[in-house]
Design an enzyme around this catalytic site. Structure first.
Site, PDB file in Angstrom:
ATOM      1  CE  LYS A 103      -3.069   2.832   2.689  1.00  0.00           C
ATOM      2  NZ  LYS A 103      -3.413   3.213   4.068  1.00  0.00           N
ATOM      3  N   GLY A 164      -7.803   9.427  10.375  1.00  0.00           N
ATOM      4  CA  GLY A 164      -8.060   9.524  11.810  1.00  0.00           C
ATOM      5  C   GLY A 164      -9.134  10.506  12.209  1.00  0.00           C
ATOM      6  CB  ALA A 190      -8.168   7.951   5.339  1.00  0.00           C
ATOM      7  N   GLY A 191     -10.841   8.071   7.252  1.00  0.00           N
ATOM      8  CA  GLY A 191     -11.973   8.920   7.554  1.00  0.00           C
ATOM      9  C   GLY A 191     -13.197   8.214   8.099  1.00  0.00           C
ATOM     10  CG  ASN A 212      -5.321   1.350  12.507  1.00  0.00           C
ATOM     11  OD1 ASN A 212      -4.127   1.567  12.417  1.00  0.00           O
ATOM     12  ND2 ASN A 212      -5.815   0.735  13.574  1.00  0.00           N
ATOM     13  CB  THR A 213      -8.334   5.785  13.735  1.00  0.00           C
ATOM     14  OG1 THR A 213      -7.000   5.990  13.265  1.00  0.00           O
ATOM     15  CG2 THR A 213      -8.553   6.634  14.978  1.00  0.00           C
TER      16      THR A 213
END
Length: 261
Positions: A103, A164, A190-191, A212-213
């Site tokens: 990635k 994040g 993301a987001g 992830n977050t």
């Protein structure tokens, strides 16, 4: 439900459309528990922050996430130049015995964590020429996404919102345009903040979601991982089913024909 078009990346089929990261967990035990609960089969790893054997004697992520069970996706998180990103991918290939799937992300600055698309394009070109299968984190610009696809990236990963942030998809219309014009998997990256964000991404027609977050920073990460698994599945089924049309006015659920007057 059997998906008529399973997620396929670089010729490999996967039975989960949820991709997860390994950062921000309390320890490797929580990492393993959350990933198992998510059902994910592709797990992304920041090589600059995670030991995959480059630091002998330290805890090794591969001890809890064996390559026999998961597809590891080394990423270039923390890289701010094309050269750094390319070198990080080459290190990953060396550590993982010729592993080609990576990635790519080249960040523009530390505050926004937005991708530097000029550097991303340069790094992608080098890596593809060097034999890598590149999944690429990028802005939600339909023109740039199409260009990355044309270069030979095996998956394009436009951001939903800043890394994040947990804001969910901020520009659905751009995302829909990217999806409609793509011939490679489109993975929202993301987001995402909660399960409804993941479901919306899948309802729009995305091929998968990487997060992830949203899991690691939940009050109960393992429970949130389970919720995300269900959201991805529900969103995909809703997309395949085809939602009803939106209407400005009411439409009765029960037929009116034949009512006594």
């Amino acid at each position: 439900m059997t998906d008529p078009h399973p997620l396929t990346i670089a010729g490999q089929r996967y039975d989960s459309r949820l991709l997860v990261g390994t950062g921000k967990y309390r320890d490797f035990a929580e990492t393993r528990a959350a990933i198992e609960a998510s059902g994910a089969r592709i797990v992304t790893v920041a090589l600059r922050r995670t030991n995959l054997g480059q630091h002998p004697g330290e805890p090794n992520l591969l001890d809890v996430l064996p390559l026999e069970q998961f597809t590891l996706l080394p990423n270039t998180a923390g890289c701010y130049t094309a050269d750094d990103a390319v070198q990080t991918c080459r290190l990953a290939r060396e550590l993982l015995d010729g592993h080609k799937l990576v990635k790519l992300e080249v960040l523009g600055d530390a505050k926004t964590l937005y991708p530097d698309m000029t550097a991303t394009l340069a790094a992608a070109e080098t890596l593809i020429h060097d034999g890598f299968d590149v999944m690429v984190y990028c802005s939600d610009d339909p023109i740039l996404c199409k260009r990355l696809e044309a270069m030979g990236c095996v998956a394009v990963m436009p951001l939903a919102a800043p890394i994040g942030s947990g804001l969910g998809i901020q520009n659905r219309y751009n995302m829909m345009t990217i999806i409609e014009n793509a011939t490679v998997p489109i993975i929202v990256d993301a987001g995402v903040g909660t399960a409804s964000d993941a479901a919306i991404a899948m309802e729009l027609g995305c091929d998968g979601v990487l997060m992830n977050t949203a899991i690691a920073e939940a009050r109960q990460p393992v429970l949130m991982a389970s919720a995300m698994k269900k959201a991805i599945e529900a969103g995909r089924e809703a997309f395949l089913a085809g939602r009803m049309p939106r209407r400005r006015y009411a439409s009765a659920s029960s037929p009116l024909d034949g009512l006594a007057t």
